[in-house]
Design an enzyme around this catalytic site. Structure first.
Site, PDB file in Angstrom:
ATOM      1  N   ASP A  50       0.835  -1.205   0.000  1.00 56.32           N
ATOM      2  CA  ASP A  50       0.000   0.000   0.000  1.00 56.32           C
ATOM      3  C   ASP A  50       0.865   1.249   0.000  1.00 56.32           C
ATOM      4  OD1 ASP A  50      -2.589   1.299   0.181  1.00 56.32           O
ATOM      5  OD2 ASP A  50      -2.032   1.865   2.223  1.00 56.32           O
TER       6      ASP A  50
ATOM      7  N   HIS B 242      -1.577   3.894  -1.163  1.00 58.52           N
ATOM      8  CA  HIS B 242      -1.619   4.423   0.219  1.00 58.52           C
ATOM      9  C   HIS B 242      -3.066   4.722   0.639  1.00 58.52           C
ATOM     10  CE1 HIS B 242       1.222   6.462   3.297  1.00 58.52           C
ATOM     11  NE2 HIS B 242       0.122   6.045   3.901  1.00 58.52           N
TER      12      HIS B 242
ATOM     13  N   GLU C 161       6.984   7.012  -3.263  1.00 56.94           N
ATOM     14  CA  GLU C 161       5.585   7.280  -3.629  1.00 56.94           C
ATOM     15  C   GLU C 161       5.221   8.762  -3.670  1.00 56.94           C
ATOM     16  OE1 GLU C 161       3.623   5.331  -0.217  1.00 56.94           O
ATOM     17  OE2 GLU C 161       2.889   7.298   0.384  1.00 56.94           O
TER      18      GLU C 161
END
Ligand code: NAI
Length: 341
Positions: free
Chosen positions: A255, A292, A260
């Site tokens: 996740d 996320h 990111e």
């Protein structure tokens, strides 16, 4: 009226914050941009900045905010690895939301685990094209398998409870083991050696950076499943990719991803990504990536808004802020029931 500059706003943030703002006498200006060195000047003249996980709260950003009059940074998240706490100390108070729904994150980790083990992501894509073949979709029972939980705080312990419900043996590693938790604590190395599934629920710190690297992957069982809903940099992505390619790692469900910040939460579908490692990981049939989103439930969003707005309200009244943190929290004034500095 307390004025708040809200960075990295998404449509799902606003209803919960707007519902509380007027009653508390807080005015919120929503900015879509992330907070970073280029955008920090947008907060000039505001009392408070509300920020999120992928904002950059470096020394320069803190100095710009401070010069512009900001005296509180309200993080609407639990993690705080993106803040230079030393730079903020004595200038800008920082609050966070320590717990908004450990269930949201733990349940997402379980959703990822089940999807990875039973290939749900592949089945979904197949049946949409009327491909009803089962070839390549053989999974395994979780019942009787060993899950290794790294970090048994609020989220980790909910995850442990759910795994026990599946009939799994639960091993755990935490430098501060919980006395009231019915799990087998062991060293990180033993956890790597014995687990069929490893799920990460610890914060990102200097000690936990690249906890999953070539050396720890080498200890793991063939076909291990790795779940990460904590912070991307707990895993060395290059080592993960190598482990996937060598088939040492059976599947990975992520996740979070170490790079990111510039990618997640945005629609990048018309972009040629420059991150080859992420592209390769996503292209693997046994890798599942979500953006996320583990926190993203109605309950969590509502709790995040309530706790953040309560902190902003306390700040405006000059009161003690229960969820304030600083880099000296074991020795600061908070122990005496006052603000950190
Ligand atoms: P927590 O503070 O309640 O628990 C963290 C646990 O990790 C503690 O028991 C601590 O002793 C342990 N720990 C610290 N360093 C460790 C290490 N090096 N190795 C193993 N364990 C270690 O935190 P909580 O609420 O359970 O959250 C865990 C993490 O989940 C957060 O730090 C955050 O990074 C992540 N998170 C991710 C979200 C998402 O949407 N994907 C949302 C919320 C949190």
């Amino acid at each position: 009226m307390i004025t708040t500059a809200f960075f990295d706003t998404k449509p799902y943030d606003r209803p919960h914050f707007d519902a509380l703002a007027s009653a508390l006498g807080v005015s919120i200006t929503y900015f879509e941009s992330k907070l970073n060195e280029k955008t920090a000047t947008l907060a000039r003249g505001f009392d408070v900045v509300c920020a999120f996980v992928n904002d950059t709260i470096s020394e320069r950003v803190i100095d710009t905010l401070y010069e512009g009059g900001v005296r509180l940074i309200a993080m609407r998240c639990a993690g705080y690895n993106n803040i230079d706490f030393k730079a903020a100390y004595g200038k800008i108070h920082i609050v966070r939301v320590p717990a908004y729904s450990p269930h949201a994150v733990a349940e997402h980790a379980v959703a990822l685990l089940l999807s990875a083990v039973r290939h749900i992501h592949k089945s979904y894509a197949r049946t949409r094209e009327f491909n009803f073949s089962l070839t390549g979709l053989v999974g395994f029972d979780l019942y009787g398998k060993t899950v290794g939980v790294v970090g048994t705080g609020k989220i980790g312990r909910v995850f442990c409870d759910i795994c026990r419900g599946f009939g799994m043996r639960v091993l755990a590693y935490d430098p501060y083991p919980a006395a009231d938790l019915d799990v087998e604590y062991c060293s990180f190395e033993a956890l790597c050696r014995e687990s069929d599934v490893i799920s990460l629920h610890c914060p990102l710190t200097e000690e936990s950076l690249h906890l999953i690297d070539r050396a720890s992957i080498a200890l793991m069982k063939e076909g291990v499943v790795i779940i990460n809903t904590s912070r991307g940099a707990l895993i060395d992505s290059h080592a993960l990719l190598e482990g996937i390619r060598s088939r040492k790692i059976g599947s990975a469900a992520l996740d979070v991803y170490e790079e990111e910040a510039e990618l997640f939460y945005e629609d990048q579908s018309a972009t040629i990504l420059s991150d080859d490692v992420l592209m390769l990981l996503i292209s693997m049939p046994n890798v599942l990536v979500t953006s996320h989103q583990a926190f993203l439930t109605e309950e969590a969003l509502s709790n995040i808004a309530e706790t953040t707005m309560a902190s902003i309200d306390a700040f405006g009244r000059g009161a003690f802020m229960e969820h304030e943190i600083c880099y000296r929290c074991d020795h600061c004034h908070k122990r005496e029931g006052a603000r950190c500095f």
